[in-house]
Design an enzyme around this catalytic site. Structure first.
Site, PDB file in Angstrom:
ATOM      1  N   CYS A 113      -1.930  18.580   7.090  1.00 54.86           N
ATOM      2  CA  CYS A 113      -3.732  17.598   7.307  1.00 54.86           C
ATOM      3  C   CYS A 113      -4.234  18.503   8.340  1.00 54.86           C
ATOM      4  O   CYS A 113      -5.029  17.900   8.813  1.00 54.86           O
ATOM      5  CB  CYS A 113      -3.675  15.979   7.711  1.00 54.86           C
ATOM      6  SG  CYS A 113      -2.713  15.314   6.604  1.00 54.86           S
ATOM      7  N   HIS A 251      -9.657  14.067  11.897  1.00 55.68           N
ATOM      8  CA  HIS A 251      -8.902  13.736  11.173  1.00 55.68           C
ATOM      9  C   HIS A 251      -8.728  12.210  10.789  1.00 55.68           C
ATOM     10  O   HIS A 251      -8.350  11.239  11.475  1.00 55.68           O
ATOM     11  CB  HIS A 251      -6.892  14.152  11.538  1.00 55.68           C
ATOM     12  CG  HIS A 251      -6.332  13.743  10.137  1.00 55.68           C
ATOM     13  ND1 HIS A 251      -7.261  14.070   8.904  1.00 55.68           N
ATOM     14  CD2 HIS A 251      -5.492  13.233   9.837  1.00 55.68           C
ATOM     15  CE1 HIS A 251      -6.427  13.619   7.707  1.00 55.68           C
ATOM     16  NE2 HIS A 251      -5.431  12.980   8.164  1.00 55.68           N
ATOM     17  N   ASN A 281      -7.764   9.149   3.288  1.00 60.05           N
ATOM     18  CA  ASN A 281      -7.911  10.776   4.052  1.00 60.05           C
ATOM     19  C   ASN A 281      -6.909  12.034   2.577  1.00 60.05           C
ATOM     20  O   ASN A 281      -6.463  11.680   2.017  1.00 60.05           O
ATOM     21  CB  ASN A 281      -5.698  10.068   4.377  1.00 60.05           C
ATOM     22  CG  ASN A 281      -5.335  11.093   5.203  1.00 60.05           C
ATOM     23  OD1 ASN A 281      -5.875  12.479   5.572  1.00 60.05           O
ATOM     24  ND2 ASN A 281      -3.888  10.980   5.863  1.00 60.05           N
TER      25      ASN A 281
HETATM   26  O1  UT7 Z   1      -2.057  12.207   8.061  1.00 57.19           O
HETATM   27  C1  UT7 Z   1      -1.132  12.012   8.311  1.00 57.19           C
HETATM   28  C2  UT7 Z   1      -0.902  10.988   7.523  1.00 57.19           C
HETATM   29  N1  UT7 Z   1      -0.534   9.219   7.790  1.00 57.19           N
HETATM   30  C3  UT7 Z   1      -0.857   9.060   9.113  1.00 57.19           C
HETATM   31  O2  UT7 Z   1      -2.298   8.418   9.436  1.00 57.19           O
HETATM   32  C4  UT7 Z   1      -0.291   7.244   8.840  1.00 57.19           C
HETATM   33  C5  UT7 Z   1      -0.055   6.617   9.990  1.00 57.19           C
HETATM   34  N2  UT7 Z   1       0.369   6.103   9.987  1.00 57.19           N
HETATM   35  C6  UT7 Z   1      -0.251   4.686   9.061  1.00 57.19           C
HETATM   36  O3  UT7 Z   1      -1.310   4.634   9.066  1.00 57.19           O
HETATM   37  C7  UT7 Z   1      -0.081   3.246   9.428  1.00 57.19           C
HETATM   38  O4  UT7 Z   1       1.700   3.067   9.627  1.00 57.19           O
HETATM   39  C8  UT7 Z   1       0.851   3.006   7.333  1.00 57.19           C
HETATM   40  C9  UT7 Z   1      -1.132   2.109   7.291  1.00 57.19           C
HETATM   41  C10 UT7 Z   1       0.530   3.445   6.378  1.00 57.19           C
HETATM   42  C11 UT7 Z   1       1.047   1.146   7.999  1.00 57.19           C
HETATM   43  O5  UT7 Z   1       0.312   0.173   8.561  1.00 57.19           O
HETATM   44  P1  UT7 Z   1       1.313  -0.607  10.057  1.00 57.19           P
HETATM   45  O6  UT7 Z   1       0.362  -1.677  11.035  1.00 57.19           O
HETATM   46  O7  UT7 Z   1       2.044  -0.044  10.584  1.00 57.19           O
HETATM   47  O8  UT7 Z   1       2.404  -1.506   8.657  1.00 57.19           O
HETATM   48  P2  UT7 Z   1       3.680  -1.310   8.480  1.00 57.19           P
HETATM   49  O9  UT7 Z   1       4.580  -0.523   8.306  1.00 57.19           O
HETATM   50  O10 UT7 Z   1       4.471  -1.617  10.000  1.00 57.19           O
HETATM   51  O11 UT7 Z   1       3.803  -2.523   7.409  1.00 57.19           O
HETATM   52  C12 UT7 Z   1       3.430  -3.520   7.944  1.00 57.19           C
HETATM   53  C13 UT7 Z   1       3.783  -5.413   7.020  1.00 57.19           C
HETATM   54  C14 UT7 Z   1       5.217  -4.479   5.727  1.00 57.19           C
HETATM   55  O12 UT7 Z   1       5.713  -5.961   5.359  1.00 57.19           O
HETATM   56  P3  UT7 Z   1       6.614  -7.077   6.290  1.00 57.19           P
HETATM   57  O13 UT7 Z   1       8.094  -5.079   6.329  1.00 57.19           O
HETATM   58  O14 UT7 Z   1       5.917  -6.903   7.388  1.00 57.19           O
HETATM   59  O15 UT7 Z   1       6.617  -7.298   5.770  1.00 57.19           O
HETATM   60  C15 UT7 Z   1       4.704  -4.017   5.112  1.00 57.19           C
HETATM   61  O16 UT7 Z   1       5.501  -3.928   3.553  1.00 57.19           O
HETATM   62  O17 UT7 Z   1       3.257  -4.944   5.630  1.00 57.19           O
HETATM   63  C16 UT7 Z   1       3.423  -4.272   4.826  1.00 57.19           C
HETATM   64  N3  UT7 Z   1       2.950  -3.047   3.266  1.00 57.19           N
HETATM   65  C17 UT7 Z   1       1.421  -3.712   2.881  1.00 57.19           C
HETATM   66  N4  UT7 Z   1       1.608  -3.948   2.389  1.00 57.19           N
HETATM   67  C18 UT7 Z   1       0.189  -4.678   1.544  1.00 57.19           C
HETATM   68  C19 UT7 Z   1       2.648  -1.671   3.451  1.00 57.19           C
HETATM   69  N5  UT7 Z   1       1.470  -1.374   2.938  1.00 57.19           N
HETATM   70  C20 UT7 Z   1       1.605  -2.640   2.313  1.00 57.19           C
HETATM   71  C21 UT7 Z   1       0.094  -2.351   1.113  1.00 57.19           C
HETATM   72  N6  UT7 Z   1      -0.044  -3.446   0.722  1.00 57.19           N
HETATM   73  N7  UT7 Z   1      -0.222  -1.306   0.750  1.00 57.19           N
END
Ligand code: UT7
Length: 324
Positions: A113, A251, A281
């Protein structure tokens, strides 16, 4: 002192729109979750355009905006991690698509990225050293080929697209004021995709999944920290203060990351450009697509100070300050 002035921008995104509602039919997710956690509402998906074709379309638009002919380009640098082929480079394909003269230099840089800002840094150094007079700098990625469309944790985040900038050697105060790029390879496992090459028969290691893998939470925390420090770095180097900044183009990965970085810098909301709601993204395409949109919306004016900041797989992070 010669500077690399940004004299034209262009971008290209494929026509196919994939909305959060479409994704609800593909994986266990919801529009509400994606919008609240990321700010993304839809993304574009390439159905026929390859990375180099998207890059060439963005490059063509940037050349037109700059009033520069392909024959005058000395250097093409494409930031991408989704090249059409292992080799030749996407930049060589762009050279051929656009009819840039034989003998110009063309190569890709791989910084995920951060690819566009890494490409900008290289081209800036060619221009300020006198090795090139005019350069085409492109960020282009087609992550729809890289994500596992059954993995809701990653497939909702990415989209396809390309953005481009023409740099021209000019004397005076306009152009790149500072560009800084960094990496820390020990965190590579936080965000990666294995090689698309077939395994060798001599290989002793089991092949990894070819799909993108990401530790979202850890990447999130590191992104907030590194974006803040990267912006401070170019501000300190140039002596700029927050009130000097006309627009920050970060970004476009996650609105929560962008807001956290903005709050750290105490920048008002109207000084930060976002368009991730429409495109998600787009990896290396993200910053130059946003820049082109900001230019077209009249958000970038002569003499404005524009800051760019990125982070991505590698890990890599980068920042730049330019006077328009
Ligand atoms: O360019 C660099 C690329 N990468 C990034 O920029 C990614 C940076 N990270 C992020 O943007 C965030 O960490 C995410 C958007 C990927 C995830 O958000 P989060 O607030 O960190 O959520 P999490 O990973 O802590 O997940 C929370 C919950 C989980 O369920 P439980 O374990 O709490 O029951 C996940 O399984 O949300 C669940 N989850 C979803 N639910 C519905 C994860 N993905 C999804 C989804 N839809 N697509």
């Amino acid at each position: 002192m010669v500077k690399a002035r940004l004299v034209g921008t262009g971008s290209f995104v494929p026509k196919k729109v994939l909305t959060n509602l479409d994704l609800e039919k593909m994986v266990e997710t919801s529009d509400a979750w994606i919008s609240a956690r990321t700010g993304i509402r839809e993304r574009r998906i390439a159905t026929k355009d390859s990375t180099s074709e998207m890059a060439a379309k963005a490059g063509k638009a940037a050349l037109k905006a700059a009033g520069v002919a392909p024959k005058d380009i000395d250097l093409i640098v494409v930031g991408t991690v989704t090249p059409d082929m292992t080799f030749p480079s996407s930049a060589c394909f762009v050279q051929s698509h656009l009819g840039v003269r034989s003998g110009a230099a063309a190569f890709d840089v791989s910084a995920a990225c951060s690819g566009f800002l890494y490409a900008l840094d290289v081209a800036n150094k060619y221009i300020t050293s006198g090795a090139a007079r005019k350069a085409l700098v492109i960020g282009a990625d087609r992550f729809s080929r890289l994500v596992d469309w059954n993995d809701r944790a990653t497939c909702v985040l990415f989209g396809d697209g390309a953005g481009a900038v023409v740099l021209s050697a000019e004397k005076g105060g306009h152009g790149v004021l500072s560009c800084r790029v960094h990496s820390d390879g020990k965190h590579w496992e936080m965000l990666y995709a294995d090689s698309p090459c077939p395994p060798s028969p001599f290989e002793s290691r089991a092949p990894r999944s070819p799909y993108l893998k990401m530790n979202g939470n850890e990447t999130f925390k590191l992104a907030v920290r590194t974006m803040g420090s990267a912006i401070n770095e170019v501000m300190e180097e140039t002596g700029l203060k927050p009130e000097d900044i006309s627009l920050l183009i970060p970004h476009q990965a996650n609105l929560r990351i962008i807001n956290a970085a903005r709050e750290r810098l105490k920048l008002p909301e109207d000084k930060v450009f976002t368009n991730l709601d429409k495109y998600g993204n787009t990896s290396a395409g993200s910053i130059p697509i946003a820049l082109d949109e900001a230019v077209r919306l009249g958000r970038v004016k002569n003499n404005d100070i524009i800051l760019f900041v990125s982070f991505g797989g590698g890990l890599t992070w980068a920042s730049a300050a330019v006077r328009w």
